[in-house]
Scaffold this active site. Structure first.
Site, PDB file in Angstrom:
ATOM      1  N   ASP A 191       0.807  -1.221   0.029  1.00  0.00           N
ATOM      2  CA  ASP A 191      -0.006  -0.065   0.074  1.00  0.00           C
ATOM      3  C   ASP A 191       0.796   1.404   0.101  1.00  0.00           C
ATOM      4  O   ASP A 191       1.937   1.388   0.710  1.00  0.00           O
ATOM      5  CB  ASP A 191      -0.834  -0.052   1.396  1.00  0.00           C
ATOM      6  CG  ASP A 191      -1.855   1.182   1.086  1.00  0.00           C
ATOM      7  OD1 ASP A 191      -3.055   0.730   0.469  1.00  0.00           O
ATOM      8  OD2 ASP A 191      -1.779   2.300   1.774  1.00  0.00           O
ATOM      9  N   ILE A 192       0.627   2.278  -0.963  1.00  0.00           N
ATOM     10  CA  ILE A 192       1.291   3.400  -0.865  1.00  0.00           C
ATOM     11  C   ILE A 192       1.127   4.440   0.196  1.00  0.00           C
ATOM     12  O   ILE A 192      -0.086   4.544   0.445  1.00  0.00           O
ATOM     13  CB  ILE A 192       0.932   4.209  -2.228  1.00  0.00           C
ATOM     14  CG1 ILE A 192       1.570   3.327  -3.468  1.00  0.00           C
ATOM     15  CG2 ILE A 192       1.914   5.461  -2.269  1.00  0.00           C
ATOM     16  CD1 ILE A 192       0.968   3.936  -4.762  1.00  0.00           C
ATOM     17  N   ASN A 199      -2.482  12.775  -4.238  1.00  0.00           N
ATOM     18  CA  ASN A 199      -3.605  13.408  -4.829  1.00  0.00           C
ATOM     19  C   ASN A 199      -4.156  14.651  -4.823  1.00  0.00           C
ATOM     20  O   ASN A 199      -4.411  15.612  -5.654  1.00  0.00           O
ATOM     21  CB  ASN A 199      -5.006  12.310  -4.931  1.00  0.00           C
ATOM     22  CG  ASN A 199      -4.838  11.025  -5.634  1.00  0.00           C
ATOM     23  OD1 ASN A 199      -4.332  10.978  -6.930  1.00  0.00           O
ATOM     24  ND2 ASN A 199      -5.109  10.001  -5.238  1.00  0.00           N
ATOM     25  N   ASP A 208      -2.454   8.640 -10.585  1.00  0.00           N
ATOM     26  CA  ASP A 208      -2.375   7.725 -11.642  1.00  0.00           C
ATOM     27  C   ASP A 208      -1.142   7.137 -11.862  1.00  0.00           C
ATOM     28  O   ASP A 208      -0.480   6.059 -12.282  1.00  0.00           O
ATOM     29  CB  ASP A 208      -3.178   8.021 -12.732  1.00  0.00           C
ATOM     30  CG  ASP A 208      -4.779   7.824 -12.362  1.00  0.00           C
ATOM     31  OD1 ASP A 208      -5.166   7.778 -11.447  1.00  0.00           O
ATOM     32  OD2 ASP A 208      -5.530   8.480 -13.132  1.00  0.00           O
ATOM     33  N   GLU A 234      -5.061   2.006  -4.287  1.00  0.00           N
ATOM     34  CA  GLU A 234      -3.555   2.313  -4.258  1.00  0.00           C
ATOM     35  C   GLU A 234      -2.853   0.753  -3.520  1.00  0.00           C
ATOM     36  O   GLU A 234      -1.538   1.076  -3.380  1.00  0.00           O
ATOM     37  CB  GLU A 234      -2.851   3.254  -3.411  1.00  0.00           C
ATOM     38  CG  GLU A 234      -3.264   3.379  -1.911  1.00  0.00           C
ATOM     39  CD  GLU A 234      -4.653   3.994  -1.547  1.00  0.00           C
ATOM     40  OE1 GLU A 234      -4.645   4.312  -0.406  1.00  0.00           O
ATOM     41  OE2 GLU A 234      -5.697   3.846  -2.417  1.00  0.00           O
TER      42      GLU A 234
END
Length: 314
Positions: A191-192, A199, A208, A234
């Site tokens: 997971d980022i 964003n 993206d 993500e």
């Protein structure tokens, strides 16, 4: 099911199924005229974002086609990341289709490279704002289209890695094999960290592109008998057949270091990205896929709560 609807505008080819900053942009006048009278030999297929428009086919013929938000665009896309008149596609006298950016706000990309104008080749990915189309040309176009539609059922349109459906099928097969032959199996969830901040600060286009860059890096670690898939948002999963806890944890740490080692770049501005990673190995031949994923997910959130940018395994 394929629904056929004409493209908009007096010069339209036909399309299958309509898709649903921005001052009007000045169109660039070409230095030579497009070819005429050759018939339809190519099309665009909408592959991202997902939703009702995914799989929409836009045949390309002899007349220029403009992609944009306004009603007079032959391919109208109302996504706010798309400019009013964003890009134009034309067929030239060499038989090739070329795309020209019409001074858009968010740019036109071919295979992740910014394009002001250039030729399109069969299989190219055309990005207009946050939306992605696949360019298909030549050969049996109908067969290519249906192959692309099948591909969309197992591949994520944005990152071009396997989607969750494909991952679930792969994991079920590997669970059965591991149980039958008493072999190890591991799941890695990635997971980022602080993805929402990317964003919010830089826009969804940057987000993206960050997902695409992450997948490009992780692919260098994943072997042919393993699978990288988009698990959701993500979050990504790597399925590791034949991996015990030590081996899976080592792979997860390689992935973590690979993401941290080099900044990501958007609009020539570098920014750091890190990931948190959870690892779980198959406990016994009775464990279900959902239980294995749940344990990996718990370890992922343990990594988040422990400060992020780390691996937790069990």
């Amino acid at each position: 099911m394929v629904v056929t609807v004409p493209l908009k505008g007096p010069k339209s080819a036909s399309t299958e199924h309509t898709v649903t900053e921005d001052a009007v942009r000045t169109h660039v006048t070409p230095d030579r005229a497009p070819i005429r009278g050759s018939g339809q030999t190519a099309c665009l297929v909408h592959i991202y974002p997902t939703g009702p428009a995914m799989g929409t086919r836009y045949p390309l013929g002899d007349n220029p086609v403009t992609i944009g938000r306004t009603d007079d665009c032959e391919i109208q896309n109302t996504d706010p990341s798309v400019s009013r008149c964003h890009a134009r596609i034309e067929r030239w006298d060499d038989g090739q289709y070329r795309v020209t950016d019409l001074g858009s706000t968010n740019g036109t990309f071919v295979n992740h490279a910014l394009q002001r104008g250039g030729a399109l080749k069969d299989g190219d990915y055309l990005r207009v704002g946050n939306c992605i189309y696949r360019f298909l040309a030549g050969g049996n176009l109908e067969a290519h289209y249906h192959e692309e539609i099948y591909r969309l059922t197992v591949v994520d349109g944005l990152t071009h890695v396997h989607n969750r459906r494909a991952m679930n099928e792969f994991l079920d097969r590997e669970l059965a094999r591991a149980a039958r032959y008493n072999r190890p199996l591991a799941v890695v969830l990635i997971d980022i960290d602080h993805f929402k901040a990317v964003n919010d600060r830089m826009g969804h286009l940057a987000g993206d592109l960050a997902l695409q860059e992450l997948c490009a890096r992780v692919k260098t670690v994943v072997r042919r008998d393993e699978m990288l898939a988009r698990y959701g948002g993500e979050e990504f999963a790597v399925i590791l057949p034949e991996a015990d806890l030590a081996g899976a944890a080592a792979t997860a740490e390689r992935i973590r270091q690979l993401i941290e080692a080099r900044p990501f770049v958007f609009n020539e501005k570098p920014y750091p990205v890190t990931v948190s990673v959870g690892v779980a190995v198959l406990a016994d031949d009775k464990e279900a896929a959902a239980d294995l994923l749940t344990r990996a997910d718990k370890n992922l959130y343990a990594a988040k709560h422990a400060g992020r940018n780390r691996v937790v395994s069990s």
